[in-house]
Design a protein around this motif. Structure first.
Motif, PDB file in Angstrom:
ATOM      1  N   VAL A 165     -13.148   1.733 -15.441  1.00 47.80           N
ATOM      2  CA  VAL A 165     -12.763   1.826 -14.034  1.00 47.80           C
ATOM      3  C   VAL A 165     -11.360   2.420 -13.940  1.00 47.80           C
ATOM      4  O   VAL A 165     -10.637   2.495 -14.940  1.00 47.80           O
ATOM      5  N   GLN A 166     -11.005   2.824 -12.746  1.00 47.56           N
ATOM      6  CA  GLN A 166      -9.664   3.355 -12.511  1.00 47.56           C
ATOM      7  C   GLN A 166      -8.818   2.279 -11.843  1.00 47.56           C
ATOM      8  O   GLN A 166      -9.271   1.611 -10.913  1.00 47.56           O
ATOM      9  N   VAL A 167      -7.598   2.111 -12.323  1.00 48.41           N
ATOM     10  CA  VAL A 167      -6.681   1.150 -11.724  1.00 48.41           C
ATOM     11  C   VAL A 167      -5.377   1.874 -11.365  1.00 48.41           C
ATOM     12  O   VAL A 167      -5.051   2.905 -11.949  1.00 48.41           O
ATOM     13  N   THR A 168      -4.667   1.312 -10.401  1.00 44.09           N
ATOM     14  CA  THR A 168      -3.385   1.870  -9.972  1.00 44.09           C
ATOM     15  C   THR A 168      -2.325   0.794 -10.089  1.00 44.09           C
ATOM     16  O   THR A 168      -2.518  -0.329  -9.614  1.00 44.09           O
ATOM     17  N   ARG A 169      -1.223   1.122 -10.718  1.00 42.72           N
ATOM     18  CA  ARG A 169      -0.151   0.148 -10.896  1.00 42.72           C
ATOM     19  C   ARG A 169       1.172   0.713 -10.403  1.00 42.72           C
ATOM     20  O   ARG A 169       1.360   1.930 -10.300  1.00 42.72           O
ATOM     21  N   ASP A 170       2.085  -0.198 -10.092  1.00 43.12           N
ATOM     22  CA  ASP A 170       3.426   0.162  -9.658  1.00 43.12           C
ATOM     23  C   ASP A 170       4.332   0.182 -10.885  1.00 43.12           C
ATOM     24  O   ASP A 170       4.490  -0.854 -11.546  1.00 43.12           O
ATOM     25  N   GLN A 173       0.829  -1.204   0.000  1.00 39.01           N
ATOM     26  CA  GLN A 173       0.000   0.000   0.000  1.00 39.01           C
ATOM     27  C   GLN A 173       0.861   1.251   0.000  1.00 39.01           C
ATOM     28  O   GLN A 173       0.550   2.226  -0.693  1.00 39.01           O
ATOM     29  N   GLN A 174       1.961   1.239   0.765  1.00 38.41           N
ATOM     30  CA  GLN A 174       2.849   2.402   0.804  1.00 38.41           C
ATOM     31  C   GLN A 174       3.509   2.627  -0.549  1.00 38.41           C
ATOM     32  O   GLN A 174       3.662   3.770  -0.994  1.00 38.41           O
ATOM     33  N   THR A 175       3.885   1.538  -1.213  1.00 38.79           N
ATOM     34  CA  THR A 175       4.502   1.651  -2.539  1.00 38.79           C
ATOM     35  C   THR A 175       3.547   2.304  -3.526  1.00 38.79           C
ATOM     36  O   THR A 175       3.922   3.217  -4.271  1.00 38.79           O
ATOM     37  N   LEU A 176       2.283   1.846  -3.534  1.00 41.02           N
ATOM     38  CA  LEU A 176       1.313   2.423  -4.458  1.00 41.02           C
ATOM     39  C   LEU A 176       0.950   3.851  -4.064  1.00 41.02           C
ATOM     40  O   LEU A 176       0.662   4.685  -4.928  1.00 41.02           O
ATOM     41  N   HIS A 177       0.973   4.143  -2.768  1.00 39.59           N
ATOM     42  CA  HIS A 177       0.713   5.514  -2.325  1.00 39.59           C
ATOM     43  C   HIS A 177       1.825   6.448  -2.787  1.00 39.59           C
ATOM     44  O   HIS A 177       1.559   7.577  -3.216  1.00 39.59           O
ATOM     45  N   ASP A 178       3.071   5.987  -2.709  1.00 36.93           N
ATOM     46  CA  ASP A 178       4.215   6.842  -3.036  1.00 36.93           C
ATOM     47  C   ASP A 178       4.411   7.015  -4.535  1.00 36.93           C
ATOM     48  O   ASP A 178       4.670   8.135  -4.995  1.00 36.93           O
ATOM     49  N   ARG A 179       4.315   5.924  -5.291  1.00 35.57           N
ATOM     50  CA  ARG A 179       4.676   6.026  -6.710  1.00 35.57           C
ATOM     51  C   ARG A 179       3.657   5.389  -7.658  1.00 35.57           C
ATOM     52  O   ARG A 179       3.955   5.194  -8.834  1.00 35.57           O
ATOM     53  N   GLY A 180       2.469   5.067  -7.126  1.00 37.92           N
ATOM     54  CA  GLY A 180       1.455   4.450  -7.977  1.00 37.92           C
ATOM     55  C   GLY A 180       1.003   5.371  -9.094  1.00 37.92           C
ATOM     56  O   GLY A 180       0.894   6.586  -8.923  1.00 37.92           O
ATOM     57  N   VAL A 181       0.730   4.780 -10.240  1.00 38.19           N
ATOM     58  CA  VAL A 181       0.244   5.524 -11.404  1.00 38.19           C
ATOM     59  C   VAL A 181      -1.171   5.049 -11.704  1.00 38.19           C
ATOM     60  O   VAL A 181      -1.410   3.842 -11.860  1.00 38.19           O
ATOM     61  N   THR A 182      -2.110   5.991 -11.774  1.00 37.85           N
ATOM     62  CA  THR A 182      -3.496   5.629 -12.049  1.00 37.85           C
ATOM     63  C   THR A 182      -3.789   5.778 -13.544  1.00 37.85           C
ATOM     64  O   THR A 182      -3.206   6.620 -14.223  1.00 37.85           O
ATOM     65  N   ALA A 183      -4.700   4.931 -14.003  1.00 31.83           N
ATOM     66  CA  ALA A 183      -5.068   4.958 -15.422  1.00 31.83           C
ATOM     67  C   ALA A 183      -6.450   4.341 -15.575  1.00 31.83           C
ATOM     68  O   ALA A 183      -6.876   3.528 -14.745  1.00 31.83           O
ATOM     69  N   PRO A 184      -7.181   4.692 -16.642  1.00 32.31           N
ATOM     70  CA  PRO A 184      -8.485   4.070 -16.878  1.00 32.31           C
ATOM     71  C   PRO A 184      -8.315   2.683 -17.496  1.00 32.31           C
ATOM     72  O   PRO A 184      -7.330   2.410 -18.186  1.00 32.31           O
ATOM     73  N   PRO A 197      -8.252   4.265  -7.148  1.00 34.87           N
ATOM     74  CA  PRO A 197      -7.199   5.291  -7.175  1.00 34.87           C
ATOM     75  C   PRO A 197      -6.042   4.922  -6.262  1.00 34.87           C
ATOM     76  O   PRO A 197      -6.076   3.895  -5.574  1.00 34.87           O
ATOM     77  N   ARG A 198      -5.028   5.770  -6.231  1.00 33.82           N
ATOM     78  CA  ARG A 198      -3.896   5.547  -5.325  1.00 33.82           C
ATOM     79  C   ARG A 198      -4.393   5.485  -3.887  1.00 33.82           C
ATOM     80  O   ARG A 198      -5.170   6.334  -3.457  1.00 33.82           O
ATOM     81  N   PRO A 199      -3.954   4.478  -3.145  1.00 40.11           N
ATOM     82  CA  PRO A 199      -4.443   4.341  -1.773  1.00 40.11           C
ATOM     83  C   PRO A 199      -3.813   5.361  -0.834  1.00 40.11           C
ATOM     84  O   PRO A 199      -2.774   5.950  -1.135  1.00 40.11           O
ATOM     85  N   ALA A 200      -4.473   5.550   0.309  1.00 37.51           N
ATOM     86  CA  ALA A 200      -3.916   6.417   1.350  1.00 37.51           C
ATOM     87  C   ALA A 200      -2.739   5.718   2.015  1.00 37.51           C
ATOM     88  O   ALA A 200      -2.492   4.527   1.781  1.00 37.51           O
ATOM     89  N   GLU A 201      -2.007   6.453   2.820  1.00 37.74           N
ATOM     90  CA  GLU A 201      -0.914   5.836   3.575  1.00 37.74           C
ATOM     91  C   GLU A 201      -1.480   4.779   4.519  1.00 37.74           C
ATOM     92  O   GLU A 201      -2.540   4.979   5.122  1.00 37.74           O
ATOM     93  N   PRO A 202      -0.804   3.648   4.642  1.00 40.28           N
ATOM     94  CA  PRO A 202      -1.339   2.579   5.496  1.00 40.28           C
ATOM     95  C   PRO A 202      -1.265   2.931   6.976  1.00 40.28           C
ATOM     96  O   PRO A 202      -0.335   3.603   7.421  1.00 40.28           O
ATOM     97  N   GLY A 203      -2.239   2.471   7.722  1.00 40.72           N
ATOM     98  CA  GLY A 203      -2.198   2.620   9.170  1.00 40.72           C
ATOM     99  C   GLY A 203      -1.304   1.545   9.774  1.00 40.72           C
ATOM    100  O   GLY A 203      -1.124   0.470   9.193  1.00 40.72           O
ATOM    101  N   SER A 204      -0.765   1.814  10.940  1.00 40.92           N
ATOM    102  CA  SER A 204       0.185   0.886  11.551  1.00 40.92           C
ATOM    103  C   SER A 204      -0.293   0.296  12.875  1.00 40.92           C
ATOM    104  O   SER A 204       0.457  -0.425  13.532  1.00 40.92           O
ATOM    105  N   ALA A 205      -1.542   0.569  13.270  1.00 42.29           N
ATOM    106  CA  ALA A 205      -2.016   0.151  14.598  1.00 42.29           C
ATOM    107  C   ALA A 205      -1.992  -1.370  14.740  1.00 42.29           C
ATOM    108  O   ALA A 205      -1.473  -1.903  15.727  1.00 42.29           O
ATOM    109  N   LEU A 206      -2.555  -2.092  13.774  1.00 45.40           N
ATOM    110  CA  LEU A 206      -2.627  -3.549  13.882  1.00 45.40           C
ATOM    111  C   LEU A 206      -1.232  -4.169  13.862  1.00 45.40           C
ATOM    112  O   LEU A 206      -0.951  -5.114  14.614  1.00 45.40           O
TER     113      LEU A 206
END
Length: 204
Positions: free
Chosen positions: A152-157, A91-102, A168-177
């Motif tokens: 639809v929208q997809v996100t790739r690395d 999730q962090q990888t896609l948040h940082d550098r993910g590219v969205t496309a239809p 779309p690009r995901p948010a930064e992952p939570g770390s609680a769990l």
């Protein structure tokens, strides 16, 4: 003096060795899985889990039930930590550098599991990527399936290390769990090692 130094060294190893080994092996799995040596991640994972089960068996045979149960809890928490951190990394990888496309949905993929009460549930979709980039299968992970033929929208690395995701690009992952799992890993490894050392240390 020498005996006292050996005793101090023994307890230092007991108190620091197992927690560091548990954390280090988990760190090794989620680190190498993202690098060129990703093939070794399953080897480390399987080897660590087997080592824990050997420890559980050995402790139970040597009448140290508390240590055996602590290792059992450690095994479950360690696996949870590895899975959670692996998902966080993706999730962090896609948040940082993910590219969205239809993309266009071309097919539904359904799953049937009569034993689990699932009858032709749509669990994934096939989409046609833009610019002739081919077709990708995207797991829905409980989300509603978009209609075939819709855009639809997809996100790739761009590096290709993380699978393409729907949306779309995901948010930064939570770390609680992951933090909870890490706490249980360190605590159970310490309980197991101290209990075993108290029960078996004098005979070593």
């Amino acid at each position: 003096m020498a005996a006292r130094a050996l005793l101090i060294g023994w307890w230092a190893l007991v108190l620091t060795g197992p927690p560091l080994a548990a954390y280090g092996s988990a760190w090794a799995v989620w680190t190498v899985s993202q690098g060129p040596g990703g093939w070794s991640a399953p080897v480390i994972l399987i080897g660590t889990v087997l080592a824990m089960w050997v420890g559980i068996y050995w402790m139970s045979r040597n009448d140290v039930p508390v240590a055996a149960w602590a290792l059992f809890v450690l095994n479950a928490a360690w696996l949870a930590l590895v899975l959670l951190r692996g998902g966080m990394q993706e999730q962090q990888t896609l948040h940082d550098r993910g590219v969205t496309a239809p993309a266009v949905v071309t097919r539904w993929i359904s799953t049937s599991d009569p034993m689990g009460g699932v009858d032709h549930r749509v669990t994934a979709v096939e989409v046609e990527l833009p610019s002739g980039a081919g077709v990708a299968r995207l797991e829905l992970k409980g989300a509603a399936a978009p209609e075939v033929g819709t855009s639809v929208q997809v996100t790739r690395d761009p590096g290709g290390r993380v699978p393409i995701r729907l949306g779309p690009r995901p948010a930064e992952p939570g770390s609680a769990l992951a933090t909870i799992a890490l706490t249980v890993v360190l605590g159970s490894s310490l309980v197991g090692s101290v209990t075993a050392a108290k029960a078996l240390g004098p005979d070593l």
